[in-house]
Design an enzyme around this catalytic site. Sequence first.
Site, mmCIF file in Angstrom:
data_model
loop_
_atom_site.group_PDB
_atom_site.id
_atom_site.type_symbol
_atom_site.label_atom_id
_atom_site.label_comp_id
_atom_site.label_asym_id
_atom_site.label_seq_id
_atom_site.Cartn_x
_atom_site.Cartn_y
_atom_site.Cartn_z
ATOM 1 N N CYS A 168 0.816 -1.211 0.000
ATOM 2 C CA CYS A 168 0.000 0.000 0.000
ATOM 3 C C CYS A 168 0.850 1.261 0.000
ATOM 4 O O CYS A 168 0.652 2.166 -0.804
ATOM 5 C CB CYS A 168 -0.937 -0.009 1.205
ATOM 6 S SG CYS A 168 -1.989 1.452 1.306
ATOM 7 N N CYS A 175 -1.519 1.663 -3.010
ATOM 8 C CA CYS A 175 -2.513 2.715 -2.800
ATOM 9 C C CYS A 175 -1.933 4.123 -2.783
ATOM 10 O O CYS A 175 -2.443 5.028 -3.460
ATOM 11 C CB CYS A 175 -3.238 2.486 -1.472
ATOM 12 S SG CYS A 175 -3.591 0.786 -1.064
ATOM 13 N N LYS A 185 -0.019 5.277 -6.082
ATOM 14 C CA LYS A 185 -1.036 5.281 -7.144
ATOM 15 C C LYS A 185 -1.927 6.509 -7.032
ATOM 16 O O LYS A 185 -2.210 7.177 -8.038
ATOM 17 C CB LYS A 185 -1.870 4.014 -7.052
ATOM 18 C CG LYS A 185 -3.064 3.974 -7.993
ATOM 19 C CD LYS A 185 -3.998 2.850 -7.617
ATOM 20 C CE LYS A 185 -4.706 3.125 -6.308
ATOM 21 N NZ LYS A 185 -5.617 2.014 -5.917
ATOM 22 N N TYR A 204 -9.356 -3.652 -11.656
ATOM 23 C CA TYR A 204 -9.207 -2.288 -11.159
ATOM 24 C C TYR A 204 -7.774 -1.783 -11.305
ATOM 25 O O TYR A 204 -7.560 -0.593 -11.583
ATOM 26 C CB TYR A 204 -9.688 -2.184 -9.705
ATOM 27 C CG TYR A 204 -8.755 -2.751 -8.665
ATOM 28 C CD1 TYR A 204 -7.836 -1.939 -8.028
ATOM 29 C CD2 TYR A 204 -8.797 -4.094 -8.314
ATOM 30 C CE1 TYR A 204 -6.974 -2.454 -7.075
ATOM 31 C CE2 TYR A 204 -7.950 -4.606 -7.369
ATOM 32 C CZ TYR A 204 -7.035 -3.791 -6.745
ATOM 33 O OH TYR A 204 -6.178 -4.300 -5.807
ATOM 34 N N GLU A 246 -7.054 1.485 -13.478
ATOM 35 C CA GLU A 246 -6.463 2.666 -12.833
ATOM 36 C C GLU A 246 -5.209 3.123 -13.563
ATOM 37 O O GLU A 246 -5.033 4.324 -13.830
ATOM 38 C CB GLU A 246 -6.152 2.360 -11.367
ATOM 39 C CG GLU A 246 -7.408 2.270 -10.514
ATOM 40 C CD GLU A 246 -7.143 1.830 -9.089
ATOM 41 O OE1 GLU A 246 -7.986 2.106 -8.223
ATOM 42 O OE2 GLU A 246 -6.087 1.199 -8.839
ATOM 43 N N HIS A 304 -27.113 21.611 -1.350
ATOM 44 C CA HIS A 304 -27.151 22.101 -2.728
ATOM 45 C C HIS A 304 -26.203 23.290 -2.901
ATOM 46 O O HIS A 304 -26.111 24.143 -2.028
ATOM 47 C CB HIS A 304 -28.579 22.531 -3.080
ATOM 48 C CG HIS A 304 -28.729 23.008 -4.481
ATOM 49 N ND1 HIS A 304 -28.758 22.148 -5.556
ATOM 50 C CD2 HIS A 304 -28.843 24.268 -4.983
ATOM 51 C CE1 HIS A 304 -28.890 22.864 -6.667
ATOM 52 N NE2 HIS A 304 -28.956 24.145 -6.355
ATOM 53 N N GLU A 306 -26.106 15.297 -3.283
ATOM 54 C CA GLU A 306 -27.518 15.527 -2.976
ATOM 55 C C GLU A 306 -28.433 14.618 -3.781
ATOM 56 O O GLU A 306 -29.579 14.363 -3.382
ATOM 57 C CB GLU A 306 -27.887 16.985 -3.206
ATOM 58 C CG GLU A 306 -27.886 17.414 -4.653
ATOM 59 C CD GLU A 306 -28.289 18.874 -4.823
ATOM 60 O OE1 GLU A 306 -29.387 19.237 -4.356
ATOM 61 O OE2 GLU A 306 -27.508 19.642 -5.405
#
Length: 471
Positions: free
Chosen positions: A41, A46, A49, A175, A179, A446, A451
């Site tokens: 990681c 992670c 990356k 993934y 990525e 908003h 939302e």
Amino acid sequence: MQHFDLFVIGAGSGGVRAARKSAELGAKVAIAENRFLGGTCVNVGCVPKKLFVYAAEYNKSNNTAADFGWQIDARFDWQILRDNKDKEITRLNNIYRNLLKNSDVTLFENTAKLAGDNRVILDSGVQITADKILIATGGKPIRPTIAGGEHCLISDDLFALPQLPKKILIIGGGYIGTEFTCILHGLGVQVTQNMREQSSFLRNFDDEISAHLKEILSLSGINQLYGAISKIDKQDASMIVTFSDGTIWQGDAVLAAMGREANFDQLALDKAGITPNDKGFINVNEHFQTKNPHLYAIGDCIGTEALTPIAIRQAMLFAYQQFGKNPCPVAPINSDSIPKAVFSLPPIGTVGLTQKQALQQHQTIRIYRSQFRAMKYSLGKYSLGKHSLGDKTEKILMKLIINDADDKVLGCHIVGADAPEIIQLMATLIQQGITKAALDDTIALHPSSAEELVTMLGAPEIINANHANGA
């Protein structure tokens, strides 16, 4: 010969957390690491990356800057990004070293090999015994076995390239492959992503979400090439890939992103009577114990979700189970509420059941969707190089899957900016049993993309499991 209550092999996220927490609970602990502190990681996963994703995002931002009045003449320097990344990783390595030191965990920066039920030998010659040995060696990229596969890069290599290729083929629709496809495309590399078939693209995610992202990537100028590879040849500085149907691709580099496997290099599992299962992982019970009563394992090497937070939670459970007081204060892992992200451009955030999974477990489900253009792209016609996205510009897709029987949210899936940030809080809500009615009762913030999750008030799509399965 030294003796410890616990000896941990592997100083990644799981191993370090298990060592520190066990020491905090009173155990005498040591840990061995033969590569780099922080594991995949921190060093080749992670963290670097995500830093590269930030770099790639600037390309997209520069293309919309003029719509907001900014005139930008941008140039990208790979060496600056790579070297700054290296400095940050070194800083994190030192943090991990200090965390272990401050927790009174003995650190051996050596290769550790099992030498019996409760004995370990380091490559320095030091022999160690321990009441409990914890394997936390993580995973590693799978190297291709096709002819010429040795010429391929793996994901580890991309973080230290002397220079970026101009043209690259990325093998894999998972993934990791997706990525890196987005990262390198964003940094100006001509990218082709290869998958065996169209359904191979992010096959473990909700089908609708995967299809939506695949279309956006194609429209942005990323080539998508389907079919099996028969061989890879290297001629001087050029890579030539031949497909089973005779198609030829030629470029500067090939990246194999074909998944990951457990990392048991030099561990000598057989010396402790352990054999990996048919999927290549170590079998453990609910206490992370192998069939050898002295030997335990956590993280990627036991075949659970290969995610850093999962390894950390397992480490906490292990430490409390072995050295803490009952009852264990750490909650077990709820597999139905694990948030996941694909840091593509745009990213995916997902938690809970996919539509297929929901129909396998529930009789009738309701599907709510919202698809809209991000406000950021409302001032002009966004284009990336020669490829105009037009109305497909960063189209955000949000999808809620509801159990019709009790109105509970079974899954939430998002493609679009900030999807990973939004999905983290949705994971909390789904774990606590949030209903669609409770979302509807929530006041919206908003203007925001999030939302939409509390304003999906239109008629849903209602799907019956029997009908969906052709019954």
